[in-house]
Design an enzyme around this catalytic site. Sequence first.
Site, short mmCIF file in Angstrom:
data_model
loop_
_atom_site.label_atom_id
_atom_site.label_comp_id
_atom_site.label_asym_id
_atom_site.label_seq_id
_atom_site.Cartn_x
_atom_site.Cartn_y
_atom_site.Cartn_z
CE LYS A 1 22.86 13.86 -34.78
NZ LYS A 1 21.96 13.63 -35.84
NE ARG B 1 20.51 8.13 -40.57
CZ ARG B 1 20.55 9.16 -40.38
NH1 ARG B 1 21.89 9.56 -40.37
NH2 ARG B 1 19.92 10.19 -39.64
CG HIS C 1 17.05 12.51 -41.34
ND1 HIS C 1 16.96 13.94 -40.91
CD2 HIS C 1 18.48 12.37 -41.48
CE1 HIS C 1 18.34 14.29 -40.86
NE2 HIS C 1 19.02 13.37 -41.19
NE ARG D 1 14.44 14.92 -37.24
CZ ARG D 1 13.61 14.97 -38.16
NH1 ARG D 1 12.80 14.92 -38.07
NH2 ARG D 1 14.37 14.51 -39.36
CE1 TYR E 1 57.81 11.76 -31.77
CE2 TYR E 1 55.75 13.20 -31.99
CZ TYR E 1 56.75 12.47 -31.31
OH TYR E 1 56.51 12.13 -30.10
CB CYS F 1 53.09 15.91 -31.04
SG CYS F 1 54.54 16.70 -31.64
CG ASP G 1 50.03 14.48 -25.67
OD1 ASP G 1 49.12 13.93 -25.56
OD2 ASP G 1 51.16 14.03 -25.58
C1 LIG Z 1 21.33 14.39 -36.41
C2 LIG Z 1 19.83 14.64 -36.68
C3 LIG Z 1 19.26 15.54 -36.96
C4 LIG Z 1 19.85 17.11 -36.89
O1 LIG Z 1 20.53 17.26 -38.11
P1 LIG Z 1 21.23 19.00 -38.40
O2 LIG Z 1 21.56 18.85 -39.63
O3 LIG Z 1 22.14 18.73 -37.49
O4 LIG Z 1 20.24 20.04 -38.12
C5 LIG Z 1 17.73 15.75 -37.25
N1 LIG Z 1 17.09 14.47 -37.58
C6 LIG Z 1 18.04 13.28 -37.55
C7 LIG Z 1 17.10 12.08 -37.64
C8 LIG Z 1 19.38 13.43 -37.09
O5 LIG Z 1 19.81 12.12 -37.18
#
Ligand SMILES: *Cc1c(COP(=O)(O)O)cnc(C)c1O
Length: 369
Positions: free
Chosen positions: A41, A135, A165, A218, A264, A310, A312
């Site tokens: 992602k 979430r 998650h 994941r 600046y 700055c 750039d």
């Molecule tokens: C981003 C995400 C992950 C990956 O998590 P990491 O900590 O980067 O390994 C896994 N599951 C879900 C639902 C996520 O949004």
Amino acid sequence: MQPTNFYRPTYAEIDLNQIKMNILNLKKHIHHCVQVIAVVKANGYGHGDLEVSKAALEAGASMLAVATPDEAIRLRLLGIESPILVLGASPPAFAVIASEHDITITVFQKDWFLHIPTLPKKLKIHIKIDTGMGRLGVTTESELSLLLQTIRQRPDVLIDGVFTHFATADEENAGQFKRQLAKFKTFLQLFPERPRCIHAANSAASLMHKDSLFDAVRFGISMYGLSPSAYVRDELPFQLGQALSLYTEVVNVKQLTEESTISYGATYTAEKDEWIATLPIGYADGMLRGLSGQEVLIQGKRMPIIGRICMDQCMVRLDGQVPIGEPVVLIGRQGSELISIEEWAQKLQTISYEIPCVLTNRVPRVYTS
Ligand SMILES: *Cc1c(COP(=O)(O)O)cnc(C)c1O
């Protein structure tokens, strides 16, 4: 390897071999039956979604995960044929497109199906359970039962997976983690048939909690060679290799006389005659203003960024004159010195995840493998 097609010497180098090594090492660490879902992602956490996806699949990942429908479509249009899971919420309007492109989507509301026409091809879904992240996901058993009843009436929908998650898998205190794992297992018992792919672990859990692996993990931040937290970094079961380096070159060098000021606001005043280099990178590249004071590597030595950064450009205090065009390492290795993404994160009082994500499109990504 220096890019030849850019006129500014600022670029990020991504070592795809490092990404593959991190996956191969993870595969050795987890049981051989456990699949790796490579999380790409946010443009592969800023590393480049297409290139990282290809490297991850070559290293044996069996599925990719993205956050949004558009990220999935992009990869399909670029020719990626592997399974792709959209982790975030997809609108019902995406269902037809998802089924046509064989994109797997996350579902957690029964009403999501209300306005979905009969689909041209079978739509693969993963059901999300909220076990404590708060979430997305089904939160109660009755909600899950109703969702499963709704899906039973849809022969055009296949429950390919179920997942949750963790909110605290990267912390030393495993209390919340264990409660989430237990709740997930209870919810799994409500499925009349076991879905093909049950998954829960993010990077932290896949590295630290072997009891949470199920069918797949994941793997996100640690695929890029970064630790999810300082706690995990100190407990790593194998070494991770950071894939991203950030380079530029000195474009101007001058000697300041005492009491000259820099940048600046004139917040920095030279205390004596000082050599100052100008670097062509600024906050519009992702070198955020909070990095004033951060060191860079020039001729193998650490030199501080002085004055305000700055949009750039920024300035660095040298310990002597260097030639124009002298290579500068902002993130990565030079000689025996290393500036890690984590060092930037500490300077900015944030987490390492944020650093590569905020490197903007103006910074070309160059790939080595
Ligand atoms: C981003 C995400 C992950 C990956 O998590 P990491 O900590 O980067 O390994 C896994 N599951 C879900 C639902 C996520 O949004």
